[in-house]
Design an enzyme around this catalytic site. Structure first.
Site, PDB file in Angstrom:
ATOM      1  N   ALA A   1      -4.952  10.387   8.406  1.00 17.02           N
ATOM      2  CA  ALA A   1      -3.674  10.548   7.708  1.00 17.02           C
ATOM      3  C   ALA A   1      -2.573  10.900   8.705  1.00 17.02           C
ATOM      4  CB  ALA A   1      -3.797  11.638   6.640  1.00 17.02           C
TER       5      ALA A   1
ATOM      6  N   VAL B   1      -2.746  -6.729  -4.451  1.00 19.03           N
ATOM      7  CA  VAL B   1      -2.513  -7.814  -3.490  1.00 19.03           C
ATOM      8  C   VAL B   1      -3.766  -8.689  -3.416  1.00 19.03           C
ATOM      9  CG1 VAL B   1      -1.977  -8.386  -1.095  1.00 19.03           C
ATOM     10  CG2 VAL B   1      -0.943  -6.366  -2.152  1.00 19.03           C
TER      11      VAL B   1
ATOM     12  N   ASN C   1       1.706  -1.415  -4.827  1.00 18.66           N
ATOM     13  CA  ASN C   1       0.492  -0.601  -4.831  1.00 18.66           C
ATOM     14  C   ASN C   1      -0.304  -0.871  -6.099  1.00 18.66           C
ATOM     15  OD1 ASN C   1      -0.961   1.541  -3.302  1.00 18.66           O
ATOM     16  ND2 ASN C   1      -0.743   2.664  -5.210  1.00 18.66           N
ATOM     17  N   LYS C   2      -1.615  -0.819  -5.980  1.00 20.54           N
ATOM     18  CA  LYS C   2      -2.503  -1.108  -7.108  1.00 20.54           C
ATOM     19  C   LYS C   2      -2.287  -0.123  -8.259  1.00 20.54           C
ATOM     20  CE  LYS C   2      -6.799  -1.876  -6.062  1.00 20.54           C
ATOM     21  NZ  LYS C   2      -8.241  -1.667  -5.679  1.00 20.54           N
TER      22      LYS C   2
ATOM     23  N   GLY D   1       0.807  -1.211   0.000  1.00 18.50           N
ATOM     24  CA  GLY D   1       0.000   0.000   0.000  1.00 18.50           C
ATOM     25  C   GLY D   1       0.838   1.258   0.000  1.00 18.50           C
ATOM     26  N   ALA D   2       0.441   2.220  -0.838  1.00 13.05           N
ATOM     27  CA  ALA D   2       1.160   3.500  -0.931  1.00 13.05           C
ATOM     28  C   ALA D   2       0.270   4.656  -0.498  1.00 13.05           C
ATOM     29  CB  ALA D   2       1.678   3.724  -2.355  1.00 13.05           C
ATOM     30  N   GLY D   3      -0.529   4.401   0.553  1.00 12.01           N
ATOM     31  CA  GLY D   3      -1.266   5.493   1.171  1.00 12.01           C
ATOM     32  C   GLY D   3      -0.338   6.309   2.047  1.00 12.01           C
ATOM     33  N   TYR D   4      -0.894   7.059   2.967  1.00  9.59           N
ATOM     34  CA  TYR D   4      -0.068   7.938   3.806  1.00  9.59           C
ATOM     35  C   TYR D   4       0.971   7.146   4.600  1.00  9.59           C
ATOM     36  CZ  TYR D   4      -3.331  11.750   2.822  1.00  9.59           C
ATOM     37  OH  TYR D   4      -4.078  12.701   2.184  1.00  9.59           O
TER      38      TYR D   4
ATOM     39  N   GLU E   1     -17.236  17.386   5.063  1.00 12.87           N
ATOM     40  CA  GLU E   1     -16.378  18.053   4.078  1.00 12.87           C
ATOM     41  C   GLU E   1     -16.971  17.932   2.673  1.00 12.87           C
ATOM     42  OE1 GLU E   1     -11.962  18.391   5.822  1.00 12.87           O
ATOM     43  OE2 GLU E   1     -12.352  16.472   4.849  1.00 12.87           O
TER      44      GLU E   1
END
Length: 402
Positions: free
Chosen positions: A315, A81, A37-38, A10-13, A171
């Site tokens: 985050a 994954v 990462n996808k 995963g390449a999130g925060y 938001e």
């Protein structure tokens, strides 16, 4: 002796910051580091509500991974994954076979939490990814474009129900309050025909947030045309509307669910013990019983001992976890003691649309344009951390008071 392999999922925060920190903490000969990462980009989840409403183009939100990492130190694999085999130390990928690892960092993000509400998964949109928010924006615009080209169910076309009034829900409706007048002008739709209804099962919007700030947010949004139904759960979602717990039936062509998340299903599928898909990690962020696996971000459950409740998956906490994980991986590889993770809440700011926000930074409450400027400062700080000043200039929100 061969170098150990570290695989980051995963390449999130949390994932992207772990990779960035490892390329600073470790030398080339200490470990092989693989980031999976996808997509070939990282995206700022905290901006997705703007993309969904159409107030910010999605290209502004996504950042190519190769613009962030040092590809000489981090090997990037673009793939999905499919399975984590914890005992074999193997990760199965959709297209590129399998990866073996010595150390694993799981930062796979979340899945929607539907709380078993019938029809929600099938008929509601989610603010989940670049692709999902692009679909929401295009769908809303399409519904407005149909308004003057049909005689049936016209009001339904321009009725939007947002389920959940937590941060994402609030938001998102804030951005819609800005976007709706523009859409009405573009598609010749009378503003009074448009409904945006925010439905929240809890007794208040922004549950757990400061009461004075919540009152400011609700007044601001109601003044701009947002309707709130508070203390009312969604009982059922169907194609073209929602049935509420109070018996009300709202016909709406657009239903967006922001009512909660759970940890990625791959965690449960792998046989790990979870609570709503999240792992209650050790103090050093390792998986209980698996000293070679770290869990961060939406997949990690950490209890705030002051109130005996889990910290919300934000985050900010994912970013801080990444620093601890990188240091602990270095300690495992190069020798040294592992650190415990301690969360330092630096404040929380929720956007209410253009030039409006609420927040708490330190012990100070922020309202209106001051809070909105602080939100941009926080967003720009993240860009600085992952890409320095060039990234801020390229992707940042530089006009703080607009």
């Amino acid at each position: 002796m061969s170098k150990p392999t570290i695989v980051i999922l995963g390449a999130g925060y949390g994932g992207i910051m772990t990779a960035i920190r490892l390329q600073k903490e470790l030398s080339l000969n200490q470990a092989n580091v693989i980031l999976v990462n996808k997509h070939n980009y990282h995206y700022q989840t905290t901006w997705l509500h703007e993309n969904a409403a159409g107030t910010l183009h999605h290209d502004k939100t996504r950042i190519p991974i190769e613009d962030i990492i040092d590809t000489n130190k981090i090997h990037f694999v673009q793939d999905t994954v499919k399975e984590i085999k914890k005992d074999e130390k193997v990760v199965i990928l959709e297209n590129k076979g399998e990866l073996t690892y010595d150390y694993l960092v799981i930062g796979l993000g979340s899945d929607p939490e539907t709380f078993g509400i019938p029809g929600l998964k099938e008929h509601a949109f989610g603010i989940r990814s670049i692709n999902s928010v692009r679909q929401i924006r295009e769908h809303i615009e399409y519904c407005f474009s149909l308004y003057n080209n049909t005689k049936e169910n016209r009001d339904q076309l321009v009725t939007i129900v947002v389920g959940g009034a937590g941060f994402t829900g609030i938001e998102f409706v804030g951005e819609l309050a800005d976007r709706i007048p523009e859409l009405c002008k573009e598609y010749d739709v009378p503003r009074e025909k448009v409904r945006v209804v925010n439905v929240e099962a809890a007794p208040t919007v922004l549950p757990g947030f400061d009461v004075e700030l919540v009152e400011y947010a609700m007044y601001n949004l109601e003044r701009r045309g947002i309707e709130f139904l508070v203390g009312v759960p969604i009982k059922e979602c169907y194609e073209g509307g929602v049935l509420l717990g109070n018996g009300e039936d709202i016909k709406a062509a657009t239903i967006v669910w922001t009512g909660g998340v759970r940890g990625n299903h791959l965690i449960e599928d792998a046989g790990f013990e979870t609570m709503r898909g999240r792992v209650k990690v050790e103090k050093d962020l390792r998986m209980p019983g698996h000293d070679y696996i770290f869990v961060i971000g939406d997949c990690a459950l950490i209890i705030n001992e002051e109130i005996n409740r889990p910290y919300p998956p934000t985050a900010q906490i994912a970013m801080q976890q990444a620093y601890t994980v990188a240091k602990n991986l270095k300690a495992l590889i190069a020798g040294g003691s592992l650190e415990e993770f301690h969360y330092h809440n630096k404040g929380t700011v929720a956007s209410l649309g253009r030039g409006e926000a609420i927040g708490v930074v330190g012990n100070k409450k922020l309202f209106g344009s001051t809070a909105a400027a602080m939100k941009k400062v926080i967003d720009n700080r993240w860009l600085y951390l992952i890409g320095g000043i060039p990234m801020v200039l390229k992707k940042g929100k530089l006009n703080l008071f607009k």
